[in-house]
Design a protein around this motif. Sequence first.
Motif, PDB file in Angstrom:
ATOM      1  N   UNK A  89      -3.803   3.184  -6.336  1.00  0.00           N
ATOM      2  CA  UNK A  89      -3.707   2.430  -5.083  1.00  0.00           C
ATOM      3  C   UNK A  89      -3.839   3.356  -3.871  1.00  0.00           C
ATOM      4  N   UNK A  90      -4.857   4.218  -3.899  1.00  0.00           N
ATOM      5  CA  UNK A  90      -5.236   5.145  -2.833  1.00  0.00           C
ATOM      6  C   UNK A  90      -4.290   6.341  -2.673  1.00  0.00           C
ATOM      7  N   UNK A  91      -3.259   6.433  -3.512  1.00  0.00           N
ATOM      8  CA  UNK A  91      -2.325   7.555  -3.443  1.00  0.00           C
ATOM      9  C   UNK A  91      -2.746   8.630  -4.438  1.00  0.00           C
ATOM     10  N   UNK A  92      -2.804   9.853  -3.953  1.00  0.00           N
ATOM     11  CA  UNK A  92      -3.247  10.988  -4.761  1.00  0.00           C
ATOM     12  C   UNK A  92      -2.141  11.428  -5.723  1.00  0.00           C
ATOM     13  N   UNK A  93      -2.545  11.678  -6.980  1.00  0.00           N
ATOM     14  CA  UNK A  93      -1.632  12.175  -8.006  1.00  0.00           C
ATOM     15  C   UNK A  93      -2.258  13.441  -8.579  1.00  0.00           C
ATOM     16  N   UNK A  94      -1.550  14.567  -8.432  1.00  0.00           N
ATOM     17  CA  UNK A  94      -2.058  15.866  -8.886  1.00  0.00           C
ATOM     18  C   UNK A  94      -1.156  16.384  -9.993  1.00  0.00           C
ATOM     19  N   UNK A  95      -1.762  16.656 -11.137  1.00  0.00           N
ATOM     20  CA  UNK A  95      -1.027  17.167 -12.302  1.00  0.00           C
ATOM     21  C   UNK A  95       0.161  16.276 -12.660  1.00  0.00           C
ATOM     22  N   UNK A  96      -0.065  14.961 -12.577  1.00  0.00           N
ATOM     23  CA  UNK A  96       0.941  13.982 -12.966  1.00  0.00           C
ATOM     24  C   UNK A  96       2.008  13.694 -11.926  1.00  0.00           C
ATOM     25  N   UNK A  97       1.950  14.359 -10.763  1.00  0.00           N
ATOM     26  CA  UNK A  97       2.975  14.167  -9.735  1.00  0.00           C
ATOM     27  C   UNK A  97       2.342  13.528  -8.497  1.00  0.00           C
ATOM     28  N   UNK A  98       2.914  12.383  -8.073  1.00  0.00           N
ATOM     29  CA  UNK A  98       2.413  11.706  -6.871  1.00  0.00           C
ATOM     30  C   UNK A  98       2.633  12.586  -5.639  1.00  0.00           C
ATOM     31  N   UNK A  99       1.641  12.625  -4.776  1.00  0.00           N
ATOM     32  CA  UNK A  99       1.802  13.252  -3.469  1.00  0.00           C
ATOM     33  C   UNK A  99       2.602  12.250  -2.634  1.00  0.00           C
ATOM     34  N   UNK A 100       3.835  12.581  -2.333  1.00  0.00           N
ATOM     35  CA  UNK A 100       4.761  11.640  -1.677  1.00  0.00           C
ATOM     36  C   UNK A 100       4.241  11.169  -0.330  1.00  0.00           C
ATOM     37  N   UNK A 101       4.520   9.909  -0.026  1.00  0.00           N
ATOM     38  CA  UNK A 101       4.110   9.283   1.222  1.00  0.00           C
ATOM     39  C   UNK A 101       5.334   8.871   2.031  1.00  0.00           C
ATOM     40  N   UNK A 102       5.238   9.021   3.348  1.00  0.00           N
ATOM     41  CA  UNK A 102       6.224   8.483   4.279  1.00  0.00           C
ATOM     42  C   UNK A 102       5.452   7.585   5.241  1.00  0.00           C
ATOM     43  N   UNK A 103       5.847   6.309   5.312  1.00  0.00           N
ATOM     44  CA  UNK A 103       5.159   5.342   6.166  1.00  0.00           C
ATOM     45  C   UNK A 103       5.331   5.713   7.635  1.00  0.00           C
ATOM     46  N   UNK A 104       4.222   5.609   8.395  1.00  0.00           N
ATOM     47  CA  UNK A 104       4.267   5.888   9.832  1.00  0.00           C
ATOM     48  C   UNK A 104       4.111   4.592  10.630  1.00  0.00           C
ATOM     49  N   UNK A 105       3.008   3.864  10.376  1.00  0.00           N
ATOM     50  CA  UNK A 105       2.759   2.647  11.155  1.00  0.00           C
ATOM     51  C   UNK A 105       1.614   1.850  10.565  1.00  0.00           C
ATOM     52  N   UNK A 106       1.515   0.589  10.976  1.00  0.00           N
ATOM     53  CA  UNK A 106       0.364  -0.258  10.658  1.00  0.00           C
ATOM     54  C   UNK A 106      -0.617  -0.127  11.805  1.00  0.00           C
ATOM     55  N   UNK A 107      -1.909  -0.200  11.494  1.00  0.00           N
ATOM     56  CA  UNK A 107      -2.922  -0.121  12.529  1.00  0.00           C
ATOM     57  C   UNK A 107      -4.208  -0.782  12.060  1.00  0.00           C
ATOM     58  N   UNK A 108      -5.129  -0.957  12.980  1.00  0.00           N
ATOM     59  CA  UNK A 108      -6.461  -1.480  12.659  1.00  0.00           C
ATOM     60  C   UNK A 108      -7.470  -0.405  13.004  1.00  0.00           C
TER      61      UNK A 108
END
Length: 177
Positions: free
Chosen positions: A81-100
């Motif tokens: 779902x567009x989130x990068x996973x490197x060597x089995x570990x998700x690159x953590x995401x912190x939500x910033x904002x919604x935008x267009x």
Amino acid sequence: MKKLLYLLVMLLILAACNPKVELTSAGMYPNYQVGEIVNLIPVDSLTYGDVIAYHSYIPGFQERAFKRIVGLPGDTVRFQDQQCIVNGKKCEWVFIRKLFYEEDECEEYCESLPNGMKVNICKSVVPIDSATATTTAVVVPAGSYFVAGDYRGGSIDSRSQGCVAADSIIGKGVKRK
């Protein structure tokens, strides 16, 4: 006249020693904009988060591309779902904002790469290409890099074009100040 000719020669030498790339696609939004000119420096070493210009040879599209390194040689990289996973570990995401952006509803996140570098990325609420939103795992070959655009829903990168060979890299991008 002699001074003018000397000045012209010096400008040409400086331009050749300090190559630049003009971004022609939205694939690096929100960190880089279409039309932005980015200075390139020679590549001495590369790591997660570096942005590179490289020869891409995508028929009918562009000769040069500009993307961020998310996988090093030997890494296993995939996307969920567009989130990068490197060597089995998700690159953590912190939500910033919604935008267009360009009529695309997006969510901006701060993503932490495996080396701790933090990069803002843009996730499309409805990905433009669902085949690149979630991918199978790829082992990055020796002498190659896995690259992804910061605009995950609208970037042509290693998810669809394969890994970038080191010998096709033109330079490392440096933001103009």
